[in-house]
Design a protein around this motif. Structure first.
Motif, PDB file in Angstrom:
ATOM      1  N   ASN A 329     -63.509  -6.807  16.016  1.00  0.00           N
ATOM      2  CA  ASN A 329     -63.051  -6.198  14.776  1.00  0.00           C
ATOM      3  C   ASN A 329     -61.548  -5.930  14.779  1.00  0.00           C
ATOM      4  N   SER A 330     -61.031  -5.434  15.887  1.00  0.00           N
ATOM      5  CA  SER A 330     -59.589  -5.206  15.951  1.00  0.00           C
ATOM      6  C   SER A 330     -58.841  -6.538  16.014  1.00  0.00           C
ATOM      7  N   GLU A 331     -59.460  -7.569  16.594  1.00  0.00           N
ATOM      8  CA  GLU A 331     -58.816  -8.884  16.582  1.00  0.00           C
ATOM      9  C   GLU A 331     -58.783  -9.444  15.159  1.00  0.00           C
ATOM     10  N   PHE A 332     -59.880  -9.275  14.417  1.00  0.00           N
ATOM     11  CA  PHE A 332     -59.897  -9.657  12.999  1.00  0.00           C
ATOM     12  C   PHE A 332     -58.747  -8.975  12.267  1.00  0.00           C
ATOM     13  N   ALA A 350     -61.462  -2.537   9.642  1.00  0.00           N
ATOM     14  CA  ALA A 350     -62.520  -3.355  10.259  1.00  0.00           C
ATOM     15  C   ALA A 350     -63.032  -2.604  11.476  1.00  0.00           C
ATOM     16  N   ALA A 351     -64.353  -2.450  11.557  1.00  0.00           N
ATOM     17  CA  ALA A 351     -64.921  -1.671  12.660  1.00  0.00           C
ATOM     18  C   ALA A 351     -66.366  -2.074  12.901  1.00  0.00           C
ATOM     19  N   ASP A 352     -66.836  -1.781  14.115  1.00  0.00           N
ATOM     20  CA  ASP A 352     -68.228  -2.030  14.457  1.00  0.00           C
ATOM     21  C   ASP A 352     -69.020  -0.765  14.141  1.00  0.00           C
ATOM     22  N   THR A 353     -70.136  -0.923  13.448  1.00  0.00           N
ATOM     23  CA  THR A 353     -70.909   0.236  13.015  1.00  0.00           C
ATOM     24  C   THR A 353     -71.562   0.999  14.157  1.00  0.00           C
ATOM     25  N   ASP A 354     -71.518   0.451  15.386  1.00  0.00           N
ATOM     26  CA  ASP A 354     -72.042   1.229  16.512  1.00  0.00           C
ATOM     27  C   ASP A 354     -70.996   2.191  17.074  1.00  0.00           C
ATOM     28  N   GLY A 355     -69.756   2.103  16.548  1.00  0.00           N
ATOM     29  CA  GLY A 355     -68.692   2.996  16.989  1.00  0.00           C
ATOM     30  C   GLY A 355     -67.894   2.483  18.165  1.00  0.00           C
ATOM     31  N   ASP A 357     -65.947  -1.022  19.565  1.00  0.00           N
ATOM     32  CA  ASP A 357     -65.510  -2.395  19.334  1.00  0.00           C
ATOM     33  C   ASP A 357     -65.385  -3.107  20.676  1.00  0.00           C
ATOM     34  N   GLY A 358     -66.373  -3.937  20.994  1.00  0.00           N
ATOM     35  CA  GLY A 358     -66.371  -4.599  22.303  1.00  0.00           C
ATOM     36  C   GLY A 358     -66.733  -3.618  23.391  1.00  0.00           C
ATOM     37  N   ILE A 359     -65.813  -3.375  24.302  1.00  0.00           N
ATOM     38  CA  ILE A 359     -66.056  -2.413  25.385  1.00  0.00           C
ATOM     39  C   ILE A 359     -65.008  -1.305  25.369  1.00  0.00           C
ATOM     40  N   GLU A 360     -64.267  -1.179  24.267  1.00  0.00           N
ATOM     41  CA  GLU A 360     -63.206  -0.176  24.194  1.00  0.00           C
ATOM     42  C   GLU A 360     -63.756   1.150  23.678  1.00  0.00           C
ATOM     43  N   ASP A 361     -62.858   2.136  23.474  1.00  0.00           N
ATOM     44  CA  ASP A 361     -63.292   3.450  23.006  1.00  0.00           C
ATOM     45  C   ASP A 361     -63.111   3.618  21.504  1.00  0.00           C
ATOM     46  N   ASN A 362     -62.687   2.545  20.825  1.00  0.00           N
ATOM     47  CA  ASN A 362     -62.500   2.620  19.377  1.00  0.00           C
ATOM     48  C   ASN A 362     -63.562   1.814  18.648  1.00  0.00           C
ATOM     49  N   ALA A 363     -63.842   2.222  17.417  1.00  0.00           N
ATOM     50  CA  ALA A 363     -64.781   1.461  16.588  1.00  0.00           C
ATOM     51  C   ALA A 363     -64.100   0.236  15.998  1.00  0.00           C
ATOM     52  N   GLY A 364     -62.795   0.343  15.780  1.00  0.00           N
ATOM     53  CA  GLY A 364     -62.019  -0.733  15.182  1.00  0.00           C
ATOM     54  C   GLY A 364     -60.623  -0.215  14.888  1.00  0.00           C
ATOM     55  N   ALA A 365     -60.106  -0.582  13.715  1.00  0.00           N
ATOM     56  CA  ALA A 365     -58.767  -0.135  13.336  1.00  0.00           C
ATOM     57  C   ALA A 365     -58.606  -0.256  11.838  1.00  0.00           C
ATOM     58  N   PHE A 366     -57.469   0.249  11.352  1.00  0.00           N
ATOM     59  CA  PHE A 366     -57.142   0.110   9.936  1.00  0.00           C
ATOM     60  C   PHE A 366     -55.664  -0.230   9.812  1.00  0.00           C
ATOM     61  N   ILE A 367     -55.290  -0.843   8.706  1.00  0.00           N
ATOM     62  CA  ILE A 367     -53.878  -1.170   8.485  1.00  0.00           C
ATOM     63  C   ILE A 367     -53.448  -0.718   7.094  1.00  0.00           C
ATOM     64  N   LEU A 368     -52.233  -0.176   7.045  1.00  0.00           N
ATOM     65  CA  LEU A 368     -51.575   0.216   5.816  1.00  0.00           C
ATOM     66  C   LEU A 368     -50.271  -0.569   5.716  1.00  0.00           C
ATOM     67  N   PRO A 369     -49.726  -0.777   4.536  1.00  0.00           N
ATOM     68  CA  PRO A 369     -48.471  -1.537   4.404  1.00  0.00           C
ATOM     69  C   PRO A 369     -47.345  -1.006   5.298  1.00  0.00           C
ATOM     70  N   LYS A 370     -47.291   0.315   5.476  1.00  0.00           N
ATOM     71  CA  LYS A 370     -46.205   0.896   6.271  1.00  0.00           C
ATOM     72  C   LYS A 370     -46.263   0.479   7.741  1.00  0.00           C
ATOM     73  N   HIS A 371     -47.435   0.028   8.196  1.00  0.00           N
ATOM     74  CA  HIS A 371     -47.564  -0.359   9.597  1.00  0.00           C
ATOM     75  C   HIS A 371     -46.747  -1.593   9.936  1.00  0.00           C
ATOM     76  N   PHE A 372     -46.459  -2.419   8.927  1.00  0.00           N
ATOM     77  CA  PHE A 372     -45.681  -3.628   9.201  1.00  0.00           C
ATOM     78  C   PHE A 372     -44.255  -3.269   9.616  1.00  0.00           C
ATOM     79  N   LYS A 373     -43.606  -2.391   8.857  1.00  0.00           N
ATOM     80  CA  LYS A 373     -42.243  -1.976   9.208  1.00  0.00           C
ATOM     81  C   LYS A 373     -42.234  -1.201  10.522  1.00  0.00           C
ATOM     82  N   LEU A 374     -43.280  -0.412  10.731  1.00  0.00           N
ATOM     83  CA  LEU A 374     -43.355   0.341  11.977  1.00  0.00           C
ATOM     84  C   LEU A 374     -43.495  -0.595  13.171  1.00  0.00           C
ATOM     85  N   SER A 375     -44.264  -1.663  13.016  1.00  0.00           N
ATOM     86  CA  SER A 375     -44.414  -2.623  14.109  1.00  0.00           C
ATOM     87  C   SER A 375     -43.093  -3.300  14.429  1.00  0.00           C
ATOM     88  N   GLN A 376     -42.306  -3.576  13.391  1.00  0.00           N
ATOM     89  CA  GLN A 376     -40.990  -4.178  13.609  1.00  0.00           C
ATOM     90  C   GLN A 376     -40.072  -3.204  14.348  1.00  0.00           C
TER      91      GLN A 376
END
Length: 427
Positions: A329-332, A350-355, A357-376
């Protein structure tokens, strides 16, 4: 109208999970007389919560045990709950599978067995076939999970290397009355694929299993090949007498979760469109299609006009080539992030409904437009992280990982993409 995109998307995910929980969904599939004795067995990420619900609605004597993933337990008074490893099986899963198999062996037609199945049951209920070691199964399982194979392909192999899957649990239970209640986590809600179908006939063959191993270039030891080349490795087929006194019911599905989410979105005032409940394919490629659709909506109001939210379910796959952290889900979402390039009108989760995502501690992630500038600003290059299958470490410094903890259910992936008008009245 004001809407907080992050809060809105998170709320939709919570509604998807709530719709998939077993509460209130078991009683209608059980015998009218619930005062008799029943033996309970089960496996999956929702096995403990299903057992807990069964204890609430069954007035008679209950004995038995279920196995769930570490950390996904729930308190039960009459049914024993054991935890084991997922997605790669461990010795705890093998031991409980042996106990379950022995528990239902030697029953009579007067006995009643209730089997509770949900996503994750394949790994949790691991009883290797004769001549195959747990280490063999672990190695093959790991290779399949990294190969990009679809869940039905992985489960085909699992069934033919198992002493309990592919209808073999039903064969052990016969002639007792067997009632299987399942929460579907697979595309198409196929009873033969959920938890590798331990209580139903299997349409696949040992030859199919061999072809899958060859297709994905999975190396297997000679003892495994010898087993697959023997008729003894074949699973239970339709028409087998062991299935005469057996019934199978699905109590929750990905589609039912999506429909609940759609109703919630409309109640809030946002039109919602379900793309599909059974999307499969490579996560990053599926994301490209979703991104193209979202941009078409935002830029050209086709095929829908903003504001709207598009949602989908299913189970994508990841062909692992790097050594990073993250689930499908986080790769998606990372691939979606790369395609959107911070589009000002588009938000996604995008998240897995079991809570998990794979073998990590997160269900997934979310993105907002502001994250693009923050990533830069943080010098995070999405493509580099995609190349290393390292979505977790991309989203972590953006503070956009979705962490819920185990939800005690599982109807697989949930994706929601919110498209707002250009005026961006939300924020």
């Amino acid at each position: 109208m004001y809407i907080d995109p992050e809060q809105f998307l998170t709320s939709l995910f919570e509604h998807a999970v709530d719709a998939a929980l077993p509460a209130g969904k078991l009683a209608q599939y059980l015998p009218a007389n619930k005062t008799g004795k029943a033996i309970v067995i089960g496996a999956g990420k929702a096995a403990a919560s299903m057992a807990q619900e069964l204890e609430k609605v069954w007035q008679g004597e209950l004995t038995g045990l279920v196995v769930t993933r570490y950390g996904h337990t729930a308190t039960c008074q009459r049914i024993e709950v054991i935890e084991a490893a997922h997605p790669v099986p461990d010795s705890a899963g093998r031991e409980v599978a042996t106990r379950i198999f022995n528990l239902v062996t030697g029953l009579t037609a007067d006995d009643v067995v209730i089997c509770l199945l949900s996503g994750g049951g394949s790994a949790l209920l691991s009883l290797p076939a004769a001549g195959i070691s747990l280490d063999d199964k672990q190695t093959i399982n790991k290779a399949l999970l990294k190969s990009g194979a679809a869940i039905d392909e992985i489960n085909c192999v699992r069934k033919h290397l198992s002493a309990i899957k592919g209808g073999r649990l039903a064969k052990a239970t016969a002639p007792a009355k067997l009632i299987t209640l399942a929460i579907s986590d697979v595309p198409g809600d196929l009873d033969t694929v959920i938890a590798s179908g331990p209580t139903v006939a299997d349409p696949t063959t040992r030859h199919d299993a061999c072809a899958i191993l060859e297709r994905y270039d999975i190396a297997v030891p000679n003892n495994v090949l010898s087993w697959l080349h023997s008729e003894e490795s074949e699973t239970v087929k339709a028409g087998d007498s062991c299935l005469t006194n057996s019934e199978f019911h699905i109590i929750a599905t990905p589609q039912s979760a999506l429909e609940a989410v759609a109703r919630e979105a409309v109640n809030i005032g946002i039109p919602c469109h379900i793309l599909s409940d059974c999307i499969e394919g490579e996560s990053r490629e599926v994301a490209k299609v979703h991104a193209a659709l979202a941009k078409q909506i935002a830029d050209k109001s086709q095929p829908f006009s903003p504001p709207c939210v598009i949602i989908s379910g299913g189970e994508t796959t990841v062909t692992v080539k790097g050594n990073g952290r993250g689930g499908r889900n986080s790769e998606f979402l990372l691939s979606l992030f790369q395609e959107l390039q911070g589009h000002s009108q588009i938000y996604a989760l995008a998240a897995d409904t079991d809570g998990i995502d794979g073998i990590e501690d997160n269900a997934g992630a979310f993105i907002l437009p502001k994250h693009f500038k923050l990533s830069q600003k943080l010098a995070l290059k999405a493509q580099d992280y995609l190349d290393n299958n390292d979505s977790y470490n991309f989203f972590n410094p953006l503070h956009s990982l979705l962490v819920t903890g185990p939800t005690l259910t599982n109807v697989n992936d949930f994706r929601a993409i919110l498209v707002l008008p250009e005026s961006n009245y939300s924020s």
